[in-house]
Write an enzyme that holds these catalytic residues in place. Structure first.
Site, PDB file in Angstrom:
ATOM      1  CE1 TYR A 158       0.700   2.068   4.493  1.00 41.17           C
ATOM      2  CE2 TYR A 158       0.813  -0.886   4.194  1.00 41.17           C
ATOM      3  CZ  TYR A 158       1.262   0.421   4.956  1.00 41.17           C
ATOM      4  OH  TYR A 158       1.198   1.014   5.881  1.00 41.17           O
ATOM      5  CG  PHE A 168      -0.220   8.427   6.145  1.00 41.63           C
ATOM      6  CD1 PHE A 168       0.242   7.184   6.590  1.00 41.63           C
ATOM      7  CD2 PHE A 168      -0.558   9.101   5.445  1.00 41.63           C
ATOM      8  CE1 PHE A 168      -0.953   6.604   6.463  1.00 41.63           C
ATOM      9  CE2 PHE A 168      -1.820   8.390   5.576  1.00 41.63           C
ATOM     10  CZ  PHE A 168      -1.786   6.599   5.724  1.00 41.63           C
ATOM     11  CG  ASP A 169       3.329   3.876   6.564  1.00 42.57           C
ATOM     12  OD1 ASP A 169       4.205   3.691   6.313  1.00 42.57           O
ATOM     13  OD2 ASP A 169       2.632   2.921   7.103  1.00 42.57           O
ATOM     14  CB  ILE A 188      -7.718   1.690  10.818  1.00 41.62           C
ATOM     15  CG1 ILE A 188      -7.514   2.479   9.244  1.00 41.62           C
ATOM     16  CG2 ILE A 188      -6.772   2.215  11.502  1.00 41.62           C
ATOM     17  CD1 ILE A 188      -7.025   3.244   8.988  1.00 41.62           C
ATOM     18  CE1 TYR A 214      -3.963   4.525  13.426  1.00 41.92           C
ATOM     19  CE2 TYR A 214      -3.999   5.212  11.070  1.00 41.92           C
ATOM     20  CZ  TYR A 214      -3.817   4.196  12.096  1.00 41.92           C
ATOM     21  OH  TYR A 214      -3.184   3.305  12.378  1.00 41.92           O
ATOM     22  CG  PHE A 231      -4.584   3.186   3.118  1.00 42.77           C
ATOM     23  CD1 PHE A 231      -3.388   3.271   3.209  1.00 42.77           C
ATOM     24  CD2 PHE A 231      -5.293   3.390   3.833  1.00 42.77           C
ATOM     25  CE1 PHE A 231      -2.945   3.192   5.456  1.00 42.77           C
ATOM     26  CE2 PHE A 231      -5.671   4.524   5.235  1.00 42.77           C
ATOM     27  CZ  PHE A 231      -3.813   3.575   5.343  1.00 42.77           C
TER      28      PHE A 231
END
Length: 559
Positions: A158, A168-169, A188, A214, A231
């Site tokens: 992802y 962010f990731d 999540i 979150y 994502f």
């Protein structure tokens, strides 16, 4: 869109106070799937200045964007109106008249009374409490036989970004998939929901509102409070802990007289891939089959099971879940943890260590009074192949067909046995297991542990004599023997007379010389063996008899 033009100044042609906000949309993204509406929550950065450009506030300088709900009086009225219709990543300048800002009171020492305010705003995020997880498939395999369900274990790559595109990731940057159970609370809530229904090889975008991500807490320094997450997911593989192996038969021979069972030894080629089609190993590249016993723990559990019930020449695809392959740990740098493995198998041959040779007569003369046996000298034609039809060698490649003595260890054991009991002109197929062929080491041009397929034809047969003998009587020898040898009755037998006597026995069928050797040489050796005083003749006293017990009757050989 709600606001495609700049709001007009009130009394644009004459000076006077502003009556409404003035909006300058100076940077609008090309794609705007959603605009801010009353009741939406927004997150944005801004710089606040007076009309002379003097700054009075900045979220950029504080390092924290503003978050709030639009149209419910939680913002100054001018900003409430000024952000409506905005797209994520849109930049606009909002000029707010005093009565829609802090009015005649102002705000402490920062904003004087009756002041026009100018806000330079960039929208970072937008969401609503009625939002749901959004999914959009970007690409999908033509064939999708299985969809991800709750309790499945999945592996995926992802890229994660905020709604404004800020990353962010990414699993790609770590060079490792994210591996987890889906629909069981390990992720999540929005991701758990968004992954359901995906195929292996599918790429989809999943947009998750903050309350399914979150929420207010955010995540460390990378995901701010109340952030919508985007994502882009690529599904590598999936399985369920209850999965068994899956078998897809690709090709089966027309005739299959035998199938593999536990304890058999098999030789097969394979291509090994992951579910996304990327390869991790192949026997073809090594130009060598994989050889192993079946059902005895020499290979991974799933393969041990998948190799049972196969025919020689069969091709099948086998899908092994991780718990029947290399498990959570994987193996080395080749197979990652929890990987589903796909093997395309082609069975070359198999046998059992207890196997005997198999004989199938394909052609036989009507008259068959004489058959080959141990000690016979034979000439034969052959083709030798692997069980997949690959020709290894053939007597046709030589000027003359081979000649051998059966039982003399001149050929491999299985072939020697397969040549016995044949008539001249007979044709047969003989299957020789490796322990009766070239064994685990193979031979030049013959792979290790190969089952051999022989096509045989017996061309000539000369009955033999037991190993170590040059001549045998086919019945009882003359008794007494010496008078029969002494053809001229002069009480002595020179070489010439001895030769004549032996040849008479061969012609009349009462005796047999060893085939394939020089007859005169054999007879001379026999003569010398009896001529003990080496005077060139045999007399009665020199004649000896050797007796060999054979089936309860005495056979006399070499006189």
């Amino acid at each position: 869109q709600l606001f495609n033009v700049v709001f007009a100044w009130v009394g644009f042609c004459s000076p006077g106070p502003l009556e409404d906000v003035v909006i300058d949309r100076y940077d609008i993204p090309r794609v705007c799937p959603r605009e801010v509406q009353t009741g939406d929550f927004v997150r944005y950065h801004y710089n606040g200045t007076f009309t002379d450009g003097k700054k009075f506030d900045s979220s950029h300088e504080r390092g924290a964007p503003f978050s709030g709900q639009v149209g419910l009086g939680r913002l100054i009225t001018g900003l409430d109106r000024g952000v409506q219709g905005m797209c994520v990543n849109e930049r606009r300048k909002v000029t707010v008249p005093p009565h829609l800002a802090y009015g005649s009171i102002g705000a402490g020492d920062v904003i004087p009374a009756d002041t026009v305010l100018v806000f330079d705003v960039v929208l970072l995020d937008i969401w609503n409490t009625e939002d749901k997880v959004q999914t959009r498939t970007l690409s999908k395999p033509e064939s999708c036989k299985r969809l991800a369900e709750a309790t499945d274990f999945i592996r995926y790559h992802y890229n994660g970004t905020l709604l404004n595109g800020v990353p962010f990731d990414s699993s790609h940057s770590r060079n490792g998939t994210y591996d987890t159970y889906v629909g069981m609370g390990y992720l999540i809530k929005g991701m758990d929901e968004g992954l359901i229904g995906m195929c292996v090889g599918e790429t989809r975008t999943i947009i998750i509102p903050p309350f399914l991500a979150y929420e207010e807490k955010g995540y460390g320094t990378v995901i701010p409070s109340q952030a919508t997450l985007v994502f882009e997911v690529f599904m590598i593989d999936l399985f369920n802990p209850k999965d068994d192996i899956a078998v897809v038969v690709k090709e089966v021979p027309k005739t299959c007289t035998r199938k593999t069972v536990v304890g058999d030894y098999i030789r097969y080629h394979y291509n090994g891939t992951f579910q996304d089609g990327s390869g991790f190993d192949t026997s073809y590249q090594r130009n060598s089959t994989y050889n192993t016993y079946i059902g005895m723990g020499y290979v991974i559990q799933g393969m041990d099971k998948a190799l049972q019930g196969l025919c020689i020449g069969e091709k099948r695809r086998v899908i092994l879940p991780p718990h029947m392959a290399y498990g959570e740990k994987g193996t080395g740098d080749i197979i990652p943890g929890s990987a589903v493995l796909v093997f395309d198998i082609h069975v070359i041959d198999f046998h059992n260590p207890k196997d005997l040779i198999e004989i199938k007569v394909t052609s036989k003369p009507k008259k068959c009074n004489l058959t080959s046996e141990v000690d016979d000298l034979i000439q034969y034609r052959y083709n030798c192949s692997l069980m997949d039809g690959t020709l290894l060698y053939s007597s046709d490649h030589y000027e003359k067909a081979p000649i051998t003595t059966l039982g003399a260890n001149k050929v491999i054991e299985g072939l020697d046995e397969g040549l016995r009991g044949m008539c001249v002109g007979e044709k047969r197929v003989v299957i020789v297991p490796p322990h009766l062929g070239h064994g685990e080491n193979g031979a030049k041009g013959v792979p290790s542990s190969a089952v051999l397929h022989f096509e045989l034809e017996l061309l000539d047969l000369q009955k033999g004599v037991p190993d170590g003998y040059m001549f045998v009587w086919l019945g009882d020898s003359p008794d007494p023997l010496f008078p029969a040898m002494d053809l001229n009755k002069d009480l002595s037998v020179p070489l010439e007379e001895f030769t004549a006597f032996i040849n008479i026995q061969v012609v009349e069928g009462t005796g047999r010389l060893r085939p394939g050797m020089d007859a005169d040489g054999i007879i001379k050796d026999m003569f010398n063996n009896q001529d003990r005083n080496r005077d060139g003749k045999i007399v009665a006293e020199e004649l000896k008899l050797k007796v060999e017990e054979d089936s309860d009757k005495a056979r006399h050989e070499e006189l």
